[in-house]
Scaffold this motif. Structure first.
Motif, PDB file in Angstrom:
ATOM      1  N   ARG A 188      -5.702   3.376 -11.952  1.00 45.62           N
ATOM      2  CA  ARG A 188      -4.965   2.143 -12.207  1.00 45.62           C
ATOM      3  C   ARG A 188      -4.264   2.158 -13.563  1.00 45.62           C
ATOM      4  O   ARG A 188      -3.047   1.913 -13.646  1.00 45.62           O
ATOM      5  N   ASP A 189      -4.993   2.421 -14.620  1.00 42.43           N
ATOM      6  CA  ASP A 189      -4.408   2.337 -15.963  1.00 42.43           C
ATOM      7  C   ASP A 189      -3.305   3.365 -16.159  1.00 42.43           C
ATOM      8  O   ASP A 189      -2.284   3.071 -16.809  1.00 42.43           O
ATOM      9  N   LEU A 245       0.823  -1.198   0.000  1.00 41.44           N
ATOM     10  CA  LEU A 245       0.000   0.000   0.000  1.00 41.44           C
ATOM     11  C   LEU A 245       0.863   1.256   0.000  1.00 41.44           C
ATOM     12  O   LEU A 245       0.514   2.271  -0.624  1.00 41.44           O
ATOM     13  N   GLU A 246       2.014   1.212   0.657  1.00 44.09           N
ATOM     14  CA  GLU A 246       2.958   2.329   0.600  1.00 44.09           C
ATOM     15  C   GLU A 246       3.428   2.565  -0.839  1.00 44.09           C
ATOM     16  O   GLU A 246       3.546   3.714  -1.280  1.00 44.09           O
ATOM     17  N   ARG A 247       3.699   1.460  -1.561  1.00 44.84           N
ATOM     18  CA  ARG A 247       4.128   1.602  -2.956  1.00 44.84           C
ATOM     19  C   ARG A 247       3.038   2.247  -3.804  1.00 44.84           C
ATOM     20  O   ARG A 247       3.314   3.097  -4.659  1.00 44.84           O
ATOM     21  N   LEU A 248       1.792   1.848  -3.571  1.00 44.83           N
ATOM     22  CA  LEU A 248       0.684   2.412  -4.336  1.00 44.83           C
ATOM     23  C   LEU A 248       0.549   3.909  -4.062  1.00 44.83           C
ATOM     24  O   LEU A 248       0.431   4.716  -4.988  1.00 44.83           O
ATOM     25  N   ALA A 278       2.227   4.551 -16.974  1.00 41.38           N
ATOM     26  CA  ALA A 278       3.389   5.407 -16.719  1.00 41.38           C
ATOM     27  C   ALA A 278       4.582   4.617 -16.194  1.00 41.38           C
ATOM     28  O   ALA A 278       5.653   5.184 -15.957  1.00 41.38           O
ATOM     29  N   GLY A 279       4.414   3.309 -16.014  1.00 38.26           N
ATOM     30  CA  GLY A 279       5.508   2.481 -15.520  1.00 38.26           C
ATOM     31  C   GLY A 279       5.797   2.652 -14.043  1.00 38.26           C
ATOM     32  O   GLY A 279       6.879   2.270 -13.568  1.00 38.26           O
ATOM     33  N   LEU A 280       4.839   3.191 -13.294  1.00 41.16           N
ATOM     34  CA  LEU A 280       5.052   3.427 -11.871  1.00 41.16           C
ATOM     35  C   LEU A 280       4.777   2.184 -11.041  1.00 41.16           C
ATOM     36  O   LEU A 280       5.233   2.087  -9.909  1.00 41.16           O
ATOM     37  N   MET A 281       4.015   1.254 -11.577  1.00 42.97           N
ATOM     38  CA  MET A 281       3.812  -0.028 -10.924  1.00 42.97           C
ATOM     39  C   MET A 281       3.212  -1.004 -11.935  1.00 42.97           C
ATOM     40  O   MET A 281       2.680  -0.593 -12.971  1.00 42.97           O
ATOM     41  N   THR A 282       3.328  -2.286 -11.630  1.00 44.88           N
ATOM     42  CA  THR A 282       2.775  -3.310 -12.506  1.00 44.88           C
ATOM     43  C   THR A 282       1.338  -3.616 -12.094  1.00 44.88           C
ATOM     44  O   THR A 282       0.883  -3.243 -11.002  1.00 44.88           O
TER      45      THR A 282
END
Length: 287
Positions: free
Chosen positions: A244-245, A176-179, A250-254
């Motif tokens: 989400r999309d 959740l921190e990563r998000l 943007a390559g910020l997360m998978t």
């Protein structure tokens, strides 16, 4: 200016009823309409600091969205007030007009840019914005326009978030921190970002405003608003799902990391975790 508790409760019920009827027309702004209902009492608690009274006051709401703030002001200040709402989203302004009509309030809604406000110089008693600066690439320029629009002796106010003022117990899980970190990066790439609240004091001083104050408005999530609330849980999840999309693009997360973060959010809700956030309200007087 304040209203008694019974009047506030009745007003929030009226707004909620009108807003729910409008949700089917909300489209991609339905989440914003729901947010305005969930944060209504929080906004009402702040309004007295603006020092407004009933009568022919002139108020300009910059980045008004669907009207969460300016509708409250129109209600509190009465029919003699001149309330102008500015936004660059025609759909949002259409929803604002529908809400104002349903609530029998007079609001002049104008499609315009925050960097070129469609009002004469020194024409407003209060010019304010809420949750706008985080989206702007040049918040200082927008503030200068707000100052230009405000009469000498009038007030300029900005209400903003700052994610640095958030903490929880237990600590947020890493997923959740990563998000949340990815959301901050995404917003900072197209605007001032979600840590703009701490910058307001210097912005106001640099803009030449006098009597500058910055108030901290706490917001606590103990479980949710008052214990568990599935409607608010759904709204909070939608905040992330709407991004989400873009986050993945943007390559910020998978996609897998996003899904893991949403499972962590569900677990936090289920555990009734404590959370604390703080918003900032900067107020200054035009000399």
């Amino acid at each position: 200016m304040t209203a008694d508790n019974a009047a506030l409760v009745a007003w929030t019920a009226r707004v909620a009823q009108a807003t729910r009827k409008l949700l089917p027309k909300g489209g991609d702004l339905a989440w914003l309409l729901r947010q305005s209902m969930h944060t209504h009492f929080q906004r009402l608690a702040v309004l007295p600091v603006f020092g407004l009274s009933r009568g022919p006051v002139r108020v300009l709401d910059v980045g008004a969205g669907t009207g969460a703030l300016c509708l409250d002001l129109a209600w509190m200040c009465g029919p003699e007030a001149r309330i102008t709402a500015v936004d660059n989203d025609a759909h949002g302004l259409s929803l604002l007009r529908d809400l104002a009509a349903a609530l029998h309030l007079a609001v002049d809604a104008r499609l315009a840019d925050a960097y070129a406000l469609p009002v004469e110089s020194a024409s407003q008693d209060l010019t304010l914005s809420r949750f706008l600066f985080q989206h702007l690439e040049r918040p200082e320029a927008a503030l200068a326009e707000m100052v230009r629009a405000t009469a000498p002796g009038g007030r300029v106010a900005v209400m903003e978030v700052d994610d640095g003022a958030w903490f929880s117990y237990p600590d947020e899980p890493p997923a959740l921190e990563r998000l949340n970190g990815a959301v901050r990066q995404l917003q900072a790439s197209v605007g001032a970002g979600r840590q703009v609240g701490r910058r307001l004091y210097r912005m106001f001083r640099a803009a030449g405003l006098a009597d500058v104050q910055v108030l901290a408005v706490p917001r606590v999530r103990l479980g949710l608003t008052y214990g568990r609330d599935s409607e608010l849980e759904t709204h909070q999840k939608e905040f992330y799902l709407n991004q989400r999309d873009r986050l993945i693009g943007a390559g910020l997360m998978t996609a897998a990391e996003f899904d893991e973060a949403m499972r962590a959010l569900d677990a936090s809700f289920a555990a009734d975790d404590f959370g604390f956030a703080c918003e900032f309200v900067a107020i200054g007087r035009v000399p």
